[in-house]
Design a protein around this motif. Structure first.
Motif, PDB file in Angstrom:
ATOM      1  N   ALA A 236     -32.054  21.498  33.972  1.00 36.88           N
ATOM      2  CA  ALA A 236     -31.981  20.991  35.244  1.00 36.88           C
ATOM      3  C   ALA A 236     -30.605  21.599  35.968  1.00 36.88           C
ATOM      4  CB  ALA A 236     -31.625  19.541  35.095  1.00 36.88           C
ATOM      5  N   ASN A 237     -31.143  22.046  37.185  1.00 36.69           N
ATOM      6  CA  ASN A 237     -29.803  22.274  38.194  1.00 36.69           C
ATOM      7  C   ASN A 237     -29.835  21.690  39.267  1.00 36.69           C
ATOM      8  OD1 ASN A 237     -31.438  25.850  38.473  1.00 36.69           O
ATOM      9  ND2 ASN A 237     -32.434  23.612  38.962  1.00 36.69           N
ATOM     10  N   ASP A 238     -28.699  21.319  39.931  1.00 36.49           N
ATOM     11  CA  ASP A 238     -28.437  20.574  41.157  1.00 36.49           C
ATOM     12  C   ASP A 238     -28.443  21.214  42.385  1.00 36.49           C
ATOM     13  OD1 ASP A 238     -27.292  18.911  43.107  1.00 36.49           O
ATOM     14  OD2 ASP A 238     -25.686  18.226  41.760  1.00 36.49           O
TER      15      ASP A 238
ATOM     16  N   HIS B 129     -36.504  28.767  49.086  1.00 39.43           N
ATOM     17  CA  HIS B 129     -35.441  29.764  49.294  1.00 39.43           C
ATOM     18  C   HIS B 129     -35.306  30.440  47.785  1.00 39.43           C
ATOM     19  CE1 HIS B 129     -34.183  28.800  53.316  1.00 39.43           C
ATOM     20  NE2 HIS B 129     -34.172  27.682  52.795  1.00 39.43           N
ATOM     21  N   SER B 130     -36.294  30.379  46.883  1.00 45.45           N
ATOM     22  CA  SER B 130     -36.097  31.091  45.374  1.00 45.45           C
ATOM     23  C   SER B 130     -36.115  32.529  45.733  1.00 45.45           C
ATOM     24  CB  SER B 130     -37.022  30.630  44.736  1.00 45.45           C
ATOM     25  OG  SER B 130     -37.112  31.383  43.294  1.00 45.45           O
ATOM     26  N   SER B 131     -34.799  33.409  45.083  1.00 43.87           N
ATOM     27  CA  SER B 131     -34.702  34.577  45.170  1.00 43.87           C
ATOM     28  C   SER B 131     -35.268  35.122  43.889  1.00 43.87           C
ATOM     29  CB  SER B 131     -33.465  34.941  45.237  1.00 43.87           C
ATOM     30  OG  SER B 131     -32.688  34.394  44.029  1.00 43.87           O
ATOM     31  N   GLY B 132     -35.565  34.705  42.978  1.00 40.53           N
ATOM     32  CA  GLY B 132     -36.167  35.050  41.567  1.00 40.53           C
ATOM     33  C   GLY B 132     -35.040  35.401  40.753  1.00 40.53           C
TER      34      GLY B 132
ATOM     35  N   PHE C 271     -30.553  27.769  44.353  1.00 41.54           N
ATOM     36  CA  PHE C 271     -31.421  28.932  45.020  1.00 41.54           C
ATOM     37  C   PHE C 271     -30.344  29.897  45.740  1.00 41.54           C
ATOM     38  CE2 PHE C 271     -34.208  25.254  45.209  1.00 41.54           C
ATOM     39  CZ  PHE C 271     -35.355  25.725  44.846  1.00 41.54           C
ATOM     40  N   ASN C 272     -31.028  30.978  45.421  1.00 44.66           N
ATOM     41  CA  ASN C 272     -30.637  32.352  46.090  1.00 44.66           C
ATOM     42  C   ASN C 272     -29.133  32.534  45.882  1.00 44.66           C
ATOM     43  OD1 ASN C 272     -30.954  34.663  47.499  1.00 44.66           O
ATOM     44  ND2 ASN C 272     -30.595  33.740  49.540  1.00 44.66           N
ATOM     45  N   SER C 273     -28.242  32.032  44.895  1.00 44.62           N
ATOM     46  CA  SER C 273     -27.003  32.326  44.570  1.00 44.62           C
ATOM     47  C   SER C 273     -26.890  33.252  43.376  1.00 44.62           C
ATOM     48  CB  SER C 273     -26.311  30.833  44.372  1.00 44.62           C
ATOM     49  OG  SER C 273     -25.050  31.043  43.766  1.00 44.62           O
TER      50      SER C 273
ATOM     51  N   LYS D 209     -37.231  12.746  33.190  1.00 43.52           N
ATOM     52  CA  LYS D 209     -38.747  12.364  33.472  1.00 43.52           C
ATOM     53  C   LYS D 209     -39.555  13.398  33.349  1.00 43.52           C
ATOM     54  CE  LYS D 209     -40.786   9.156  36.832  1.00 43.52           C
ATOM     55  NZ  LYS D 209     -40.895   8.806  38.171  1.00 43.52           N
ATOM     56  N   LYS D 210     -39.248  14.496  34.031  1.00 45.96           N
ATOM     57  CA  LYS D 210     -40.174  15.561  33.904  1.00 45.96           C
ATOM     58  C   LYS D 210     -40.224  16.128  32.710  1.00 45.96           C
ATOM     59  CE  LYS D 210     -39.517  17.291  38.463  1.00 45.96           C
ATOM     60  NZ  LYS D 210     -38.532  18.230  39.539  1.00 45.96           N
ATOM     61  N   LEU D 211     -39.298  16.308  31.538  1.00 41.09           N
ATOM     62  CA  LEU D 211     -39.217  16.668  30.176  1.00 41.09           C
ATOM     63  C   LEU D 211     -40.459  15.800  29.373  1.00 41.09           C
ATOM     64  CD1 LEU D 211     -37.880  18.208  28.003  1.00 41.09           C
ATOM     65  CD2 LEU D 211     -36.637  16.131  27.585  1.00 41.09           C
TER      66      LEU D 211
ATOM     67  N   PRO E 215     -22.036  33.140  36.468  1.00 51.30           N
ATOM     68  CA  PRO E 215     -22.971  33.830  36.884  1.00 51.30           C
ATOM     69  C   PRO E 215     -24.351  33.691  36.257  1.00 51.30           C
ATOM     70  CG  PRO E 215     -20.774  35.263  36.612  1.00 51.30           C
ATOM     71  CD  PRO E 215     -20.933  33.670  35.894  1.00 51.30           C
ATOM     72  N   LYS E 216     -25.526  33.982  36.800  1.00 50.85           N
ATOM     73  CA  LYS E 216     -26.854  33.714  36.406  1.00 50.85           C
ATOM     74  C   LYS E 216     -27.202  34.340  34.960  1.00 50.85           C
ATOM     75  CE  LYS E 216     -29.052  31.349  40.243  1.00 50.85           C
ATOM     76  NZ  LYS E 216     -29.996  31.595  41.445  1.00 50.85           N
ATOM     77  N   PHE E 217     -26.731  35.748  35.093  1.00 53.00           N
ATOM     78  CA  PHE E 217     -26.909  36.612  33.951  1.00 53.00           C
ATOM     79  C   PHE E 217     -26.390  36.137  32.762  1.00 53.00           C
ATOM     80  CE2 PHE E 217     -22.798  38.617  35.561  1.00 53.00           C
ATOM     81  CZ  PHE E 217     -22.030  38.596  34.254  1.00 53.00           C
TER      82      PHE E 217
ATOM     83  N   VAL F  58     -41.308  30.244  29.641  1.00 50.64           N
ATOM     84  CA  VAL F  58     -40.119  29.668  30.704  1.00 50.64           C
ATOM     85  C   VAL F  58     -40.640  29.802  32.201  1.00 50.64           C
ATOM     86  CG1 VAL F  58     -37.730  29.919  31.173  1.00 50.64           C
ATOM     87  CG2 VAL F  58     -38.630  30.494  29.024  1.00 50.64           C
ATOM     88  N   ALA F  59     -40.673  28.560  32.650  1.00 47.82           N
ATOM     89  CA  ALA F  59     -40.959  28.171  34.076  1.00 47.82           C
ATOM     90  C   ALA F  59     -39.918  28.124  35.101  1.00 47.82           C
ATOM     91  CB  ALA F  59     -42.173  27.100  34.214  1.00 47.82           C
ATOM     92  N   THR F  60     -39.357  29.271  35.465  1.00 48.01           N
ATOM     93  CA  THR F  60     -38.234  29.307  36.494  1.00 48.01           C
ATOM     94  C   THR F  60     -38.542  29.351  37.922  1.00 48.01           C
ATOM     95  OG1 THR F  60     -37.518  30.820  34.844  1.00 48.01           O
ATOM     96  CG2 THR F  60     -36.073  30.384  36.676  1.00 48.01           C
ATOM     97  N   ALA F  61     -39.963  29.692  38.049  1.00 48.70           N
ATOM     98  CA  ALA F  61     -40.524  29.787  39.615  1.00 48.70           C
ATOM     99  C   ALA F  61     -40.289  28.536  40.270  1.00 48.70           C
ATOM    100  CB  ALA F  61     -41.802  30.207  39.433  1.00 48.70           C
ATOM    101  N   ALA F  62     -39.959  28.659  41.686  1.00 43.77           N
ATOM    102  CA  ALA F  62     -40.270  27.515  42.250  1.00 43.77           C
ATOM    103  C   ALA F  62     -41.389  27.411  43.074  1.00 43.77           C
ATOM    104  CB  ALA F  62     -39.127  27.531  43.560  1.00 43.77           C
TER     105      ALA F  62
END
Ligand code: PMT
Length: 409
Positions: free
Chosen positions: A351-353, A214-217, A361-363, A339-341, A383-385, A275-279
């Protein structure tokens, strides 16, 4: 005083929340902004121009064809004057007019004539907000990079309960101040080369079907825009999205994880920050069928194989850029992100919940926990911006720390 020297044109439209406009002007002025107010016809029924003139210290504008105003500051001059056009409250009618490009009153004309950043704080009955027509207008306006503040949810003036309340003046002023907070003013990433991944990937099963998410980018595109404002040269590697490329961003598009991996690897060599934001889909079908898969049996078994891990491969490069990963978690957020770090040898992880359907996702909103080897910073829901600006600020600080420690620039 984060809005010092900013010129804000406040458009007020005809909703009950217009009575909060004088308070909003005061909050913006308190942040150092110079504010001019434009009222629509219906806003005049809810709020007094005299009050707005008193708190802004400037004449209030209303008529599109006002000979005295045209002599002093016509609508084009007003549109050119503004750094920021803020519309609060924005009614359903206002959103429709903006989406369709009407220009038969001063505010809608200014919107078309200005190159200022546009922020909109909607306010309307919850059913009107949820109406498909309003949501379609919202979609159009978001594609044009209008930044939406709210609406908030709660009890409404009409007695309904739901989403549609105008965000409080203090929160609007804070959100706008944060959007112009230091990273871009100080050009914290001046001339740094930043590579960003965003959006989902699509893993084809056959010519008509694929696995995706559901990633919107929106998060990645917001980070790309924030990095540009901070002075960086930005390349955005994007999976399929409906978003427009932010100004001054070099966008490369791809579909599958393998394509995204190839694009990143061919552009990472001279980048300073990744920066790896992609899902990115972790798995793809072992065999992509060249023909449409037929519905023959009750069960269909797909064999999936692992995709390359783009983030891990970038972090393993010698030398590696300053590498920032994201972690989308539904439980034990901090523990899994840590752990990922460590396992991917990252410089930072955000990290996001994503178990909270209102963020992630998509918000339009998110909340991030930033972790690095010897520190952390929590970025509350926004807001994401706005979060993107804060993230870029934190990345710039940690990047400088790492490079000063190593004695390089
Ligand atoms: O796009 P939006 O709708 O705005 O939503 C934003 C978001 C929720 C997608 C974003 O904030 C986010 O969390 N992105 C990372 C999603 C994810 O795939 O997380 P992960 O925990 O599965 O992956 C960890 C990291 O490895 C991520 O940085 C991911 O980009 C990267 N990765 C994962 C797998 C893979 N094969 N290659 C990768 O590079």
């Amino acid at each position: 005083m984060q809005l010092k020297n900013k010129k804000i044109l406040l458009g007020v439209t005809g909703g009950i929340a217009a009575y909060k406009a004088p308070d909003l002007v005061r909050k913006l002025v308190a942040q150092g902004a110079s504010v001019r107010v434009v009222l629509t016809d219906s806003a005049l029924e809810f709020v007094s121009p005299l009050a707005l003139q008193a708190v802004s210290g400037n004449p209030v504008h209303h008529a599109l064809l006002d000979p005295s105003a045209e002599a002093a500051m016509g609508h084009i001059e007003l549109a050119k004057w503004a750094d920021i056009l803020l519309i609060a409250p924005a009614t359903a009618n206002c959103l429709a007019r903006l989406a369709h490009g009407l220009a038969d009153d001063l505010l809608s004309t200014l919107y078309l004539a200005t190159t200022a950043d546009v922020f909109v704080a909607p306010a309307m009955n919850q059913q009107m907000w949820a109406a498909p027509a309003t949501q379609a207008n919202l979609h159009v306006l978001k594609q044009r990079h209008i930044q939406f503040l709210g609406p908030a949810a709660g009890e409404q003036a009409c007695g309904d309960v739901g989403a549609g309340r105008m965000v409080e003046p203090i929160d609007i002023a804070t959100a706008i101040a944060n959007a112009y907070s230091h990273p871009q003013d100080q050009q914290l990433l001046l001339n740094k080369r930043v590579l960003i991944t965003a959006g989902p990937t699509r893993e084809a099963l056959d010519p008509v079907r694929y696995l995706s998410n559901h990633s919107s980018g929106k998060m990645g595109y917001a980070i790309a825009a924030a990095a540009v404002k901070a002075g960086a040269k930005v390349t955005l590697v994007s999976g399929p999205t409906n978003l427009e490329t932010p100004p001054d961003v070099h966008r490369l598009t791809c579909s599958s994880a393998a394509d995204m991996h190839a694009l990143v690897m061919s552009h990472v060599a001279d980048c300073d920050i990744f920066v790896a934001t992609a899902a990115v889909a972790d798995y793809r079908a072992e065999h992509e069928s060249s023909e449409k898969i037929k519905k023959t049996d009750d069960k269909l078994t797909l064999t999936l194989v692992k995709n390359p891990d783009i983030l891990k491969d970038v972090a393993a490069l010698e030398p590696a850029p300053f590498t920032v990963g994201f972690a989308a978690e539904t439980q034990n957020v901090e523990a899994y992100a840590t752990k990922k770090l460590q396992s991917k040898k990252l410089d930072m992880i955000a990290a996001n919940d994503v178990s909270d359907a209102d963020i992630g996702f998509n918000s339009d909103n998110n909340a991030l926990l930033l972790l690095w080897s010897d520190g952390r910073e929590s970025l509350p829901r926004a807001p994401k911006f706005e979060l993107a600006n804060q993230l870029i600020g934190a990345v710039a600080r940690q990047y400088d720390k790492k490079h000063n420690a190593h004695g390089t620039d």
